[in-house]
Design a protein around this motif. Structure first.
Motif, PDB file in Angstrom:
ATOM      1  N   PRO A  36      -1.559 -30.663  -2.034  1.00 49.05           N
ATOM      2  CA  PRO A  36      -1.441 -29.436  -2.840  1.00 49.05           C
ATOM      3  C   PRO A  36      -1.892 -28.182  -2.091  1.00 49.05           C
ATOM      4  O   PRO A  36      -1.231 -27.145  -2.146  1.00 49.05           O
ATOM      5  N   LEU A  37      -3.026 -28.283  -1.390  1.00 49.74           N
ATOM      6  CA  LEU A  37      -3.532 -27.125  -0.660  1.00 49.74           C
ATOM      7  C   LEU A  37      -2.623 -26.808   0.523  1.00 49.74           C
ATOM      8  O   LEU A  37      -2.392 -25.636   0.853  1.00 49.74           O
ATOM      9  N   SER A  70       6.169 -19.561   8.982  1.00 52.75           N
ATOM     10  CA  SER A  70       5.442 -20.529   8.146  1.00 52.75           C
ATOM     11  C   SER A  70       5.668 -21.955   8.629  1.00 52.75           C
ATOM     12  O   SER A  70       4.731 -22.760   8.668  1.00 52.75           O
ATOM     13  N   ILE A  71       6.900 -22.279   9.021  1.00 55.30           N
ATOM     14  CA  ILE A  71       7.206 -23.624   9.510  1.00 55.30           C
ATOM     15  C   ILE A  71       6.425 -23.929  10.782  1.00 55.30           C
ATOM     16  O   ILE A  71       5.930 -25.040  10.975  1.00 55.30           O
ATOM     17  N   TYR A  72       6.293 -22.931  11.649  1.00 48.98           N
ATOM     18  CA  TYR A  72       5.545 -23.119  12.889  1.00 48.98           C
ATOM     19  C   TYR A  72       4.119 -23.593  12.608  1.00 48.98           C
ATOM     20  O   TYR A  72       3.590 -24.474  13.299  1.00 48.98           O
ATOM     21  N   HIS A  73       3.495 -23.029  11.578  1.00 51.00           N
ATOM     22  CA  HIS A  73       2.110 -23.384  11.284  1.00 51.00           C
ATOM     23  C   HIS A  73       1.959 -24.750  10.624  1.00 51.00           C
ATOM     24  O   HIS A  73       0.839 -25.249  10.487  1.00 51.00           O
ATOM     25  N   SER A 100       1.848 -19.470   1.213  1.00 53.15           N
ATOM     26  CA  SER A 100       1.092 -18.244   1.490  1.00 53.15           C
ATOM     27  C   SER A 100       1.470 -17.667   2.852  1.00 53.15           C
ATOM     28  O   SER A 100       1.553 -16.445   3.019  1.00 53.15           O
ATOM     29  N   LEU A 101       1.709 -18.545   3.824  1.00 51.14           N
ATOM     30  CA  LEU A 101       2.122 -18.090   5.155  1.00 51.14           C
ATOM     31  C   LEU A 101       3.496 -17.430   5.114  1.00 51.14           C
ATOM     32  O   LEU A 101       3.749 -16.450   5.817  1.00 51.14           O
TER      33      LEU A 101
END
Length: 223
Positions: free
Chosen positions: A171-172, A157-160, A179-180
């Motif tokens: 917020p999104l 998730s951090i990578y993305h 979600s990742l």
């Protein structure tokens, strides 16, 4: 312990090297893909040869175990992502997505179809090989399974974050990062159950296909 620390250090360095490419260098998408293949496939193969983290034959062996789970999971994840977009997509301003893609990766309406095919077929495999194969399935040999789940999903998730920094509102953005992380946990679970990276690869490809379907809509290619 030497293998464990060499693995985490190597993954951390490789992800850190990829971040500037996504954040600041912003090359053409195909140049970026070549860099990603180098950092997430070629270099890990060399490092695995040196440190002997995992048996590649075992890692890349296609097992028939869990085929029903893979098919059902792929269909569910595709329909879920499309359903969420149809239900709440109108609540967020997504106009900046196509602009950012064009400015940072030279992805536009004319070439998006090719990119939309490349991402689920090739890019999904690259990420599954790196985050679930080299990282998750290898970590399971050295730490508790729960730790392997959290570390792999967290780094995934951090990578993305670097990829999506300027795409969305705060917020999104937070929702997508969370979600990742959940997706990373799901992919790990599928691989844990099937004993192969191919399970998560097909589900990952299905999720990418759903996102790219939304992209086709944002670019005005489909209604």
């Amino acid at each position: 312990m030497k293998k464990y620390f060499s693995l985490l250090l190597s993954v951390g360095v490789l992800v850190s090297l990829m971040a500037p490419v996504d954040l600041w260098l912003a090359p053409n998408y195909w140049v970026k893909s070549a860099v990603k293949i180098t950092l997430f496939v070629i270099v890990p193969l060399v490092l695995n040869w040196i440190f002997k983290w995992i048996n590649l034959k075992e890692l890349l062996f296609f097992r028939k175990k869990g085929r029903k789970l893979i098919v059902v999971g792929s269909v569910i994840i595709y329909l879920f992502i499309i359903g969420v977009y149809l239900a709440i997509g109108h609540l967020f301003d997504l106009t900046g997505v196509t602009v950012t893609l064009e400015e940072t990766m030279a992805i536009n309406r004319d070439n998006f179809i090719f990119v939309a095919l490349y991402i689920p077929i090739v890019n999904a495999f690259i990420e599954e090989f790196f985050f679930r194969g080299i990282l998750f399935l290898t970590l399971m040999q050295y730490v508790k399974t729960s730790y392997a789940y959290i570390i792999s999903a967290g780094i995934f998730s951090i990578y993305h974050v670097a990829i999506m920094t300027n795409w969305f509102s705060v917020p999104l953005f937070i929702l997508l990062v969370f979600s990742l992380f959940v997706a990373g946990i799901l992919f790990n679970w599928i691989n844990d159950k099937t004993g192969s990276i191919y399970g998560s690869y097909f589900v990952h490809a299905a999720s990418n296909l759903a996102i790219n379907t939304i992209g086709l809509h944002l670019f005005g290619i489909i209604g």
